[in-house]
Design a protein around this motif. Structure first.
Motif, PDB file in Angstrom:
ATOM      1  N   VAL A   1     -11.322   4.106  -7.319  1.00 37.74           N
ATOM      2  CA  VAL A   1     -11.389   4.001  -5.855  1.00 37.74           C
ATOM      3  C   VAL A   1     -12.356   2.904  -5.446  1.00 37.74           C
ATOM      4  O   VAL A   1     -12.039   2.070  -4.592  1.00 37.74           O
TER       5      VAL A   1
ATOM      6  N   ARG B   1      -5.468  -8.382   0.660  1.00 40.59           N
ATOM      7  CA  ARG B   1      -4.530  -7.438   1.284  1.00 40.59           C
ATOM      8  C   ARG B   1      -3.211  -8.133   1.625  1.00 40.59           C
ATOM      9  O   ARG B   1      -2.131  -7.563   1.456  1.00 40.59           O
TER      10      ARG B   1
ATOM     11  N   GLU C   1       2.561  -0.299  -8.857  1.00 39.81           N
ATOM     12  CA  GLU C   1       2.816   0.775  -7.897  1.00 39.81           C
ATOM     13  C   GLU C   1       2.244   2.115  -8.364  1.00 39.81           C
ATOM     14  O   GLU C   1       1.751   2.896  -7.545  1.00 39.81           O
TER      15      GLU C   1
ATOM     16  N   ILE D   1      -1.464   1.985  -7.665  1.00 35.23           N
ATOM     17  CA  ILE D   1      -1.691   2.006  -6.222  1.00 35.23           C
ATOM     18  C   ILE D   1      -1.530   3.429  -5.695  1.00 35.23           C
ATOM     19  O   ILE D   1      -2.352   3.906  -4.906  1.00 35.23           O
ATOM     20  N   THR D   2      -0.508   4.130  -6.159  1.00 39.49           N
ATOM     21  CA  THR D   2      -0.297   5.525  -5.752  1.00 39.49           C
ATOM     22  C   THR D   2      -1.458   6.403  -6.208  1.00 39.49           C
ATOM     23  O   THR D   2      -1.952   7.248  -5.445  1.00 39.49           O
ATOM     24  N   LYS D   3      -1.916   6.183  -7.424  1.00 40.04           N
ATOM     25  CA  LYS D   3      -3.046   6.954  -7.960  1.00 40.04           C
ATOM     26  C   LYS D   3      -4.307   6.735  -7.117  1.00 40.04           C
ATOM     27  O   LYS D   3      -5.024   7.692  -6.784  1.00 40.04           O
TER      28      LYS D   3
ATOM     29  N   LYS E   1      -4.426   5.697  -3.951  1.00 37.17           N
ATOM     30  CA  LYS E   1      -4.207   6.305  -2.629  1.00 37.17           C
ATOM     31  C   LYS E   1      -4.514   7.802  -2.670  1.00 37.17           C
ATOM     32  O   LYS E   1      -5.190   8.323  -1.782  1.00 37.17           O
ATOM     33  N   ARG E   2      -4.013   8.477  -3.698  1.00 40.26           N
ATOM     34  CA  ARG E   2      -4.261   9.924  -3.820  1.00 40.26           C
ATOM     35  C   ARG E   2      -5.742  10.213  -3.994  1.00 40.26           C
ATOM     36  O   ARG E   2      -6.256  11.183  -3.438  1.00 40.26           O
TER      37      ARG E   2
ATOM     38  N   ILE F   1      -8.247   8.427  -2.912  1.00 38.04           N
ATOM     39  CA  ILE F   1      -8.916   8.185  -1.622  1.00 38.04           C
ATOM     40  C   ILE F   1      -8.694   9.372  -0.696  1.00 38.04           C
ATOM     41  O   ILE F   1      -9.640   9.880  -0.077  1.00 38.04           O
ATOM     42  N   ILE F   2      -7.472   9.845  -0.609  1.00 35.92           N
ATOM     43  CA  ILE F   2      -7.149  10.985   0.256  1.00 35.92           C
ATOM     44  C   ILE F   2      -7.931  12.213  -0.178  1.00 35.92           C
ATOM     45  O   ILE F   2      -8.426  12.973   0.665  1.00 35.92           O
TER      46      ILE F   2
END
Length: 105
Positions: A8, A21, A91, A94-96, A98-99, A101-102
């Protein structure tokens, strides 16, 4: 071995740049944002760093630094084809991220 916090933190540092970005945004739909390449498929192989530098309107060393930071954060994968290096989004990573961070907020 890097932890989720490390992933993260690295991703957030990489995403702190508007230009990085923008690169990630362009690479999400490479056929929309880049012309065809003579070597390498835009989707399967990724986009040549030279094309990214031209679109970003920066020098090759500048784009190389941006791409290095994104790659070290795990957000991009690179692939050598002949004398060129192609970049595409990772991808799964990136998904990992994002999860992770959430989960922190």
């Amino acid at each position: 071995m890097p932890t989720a916090d490390d992933d993260v933190n690295a991703a957030l540092r990489a995403l702190a740049s508007d230009r990085r970005r923008l690169i990630l945004e362009w690479l999400q739909q490479p056929k929309k944002h880049f012309r065809p390449q003579s070597d390498g498929d835009l989707v399967n192989d990724g986009v040549c760093g030279v094309l990214i530098a031209a679109k970003l309107r920066v020098s090759q060393p500048t784009v190389s630094e941006h791409l290095k930071i994104l790659s070290q954060a795990g957000l991009l994968k690179s692939k050598r084809v002949k004398q060129w290096t192609f970049y595409k989004r990772d991808e799964a990573q990136i998904t990992k991220v994002k999860r992770a961070i959430i989960a922190k907020i």
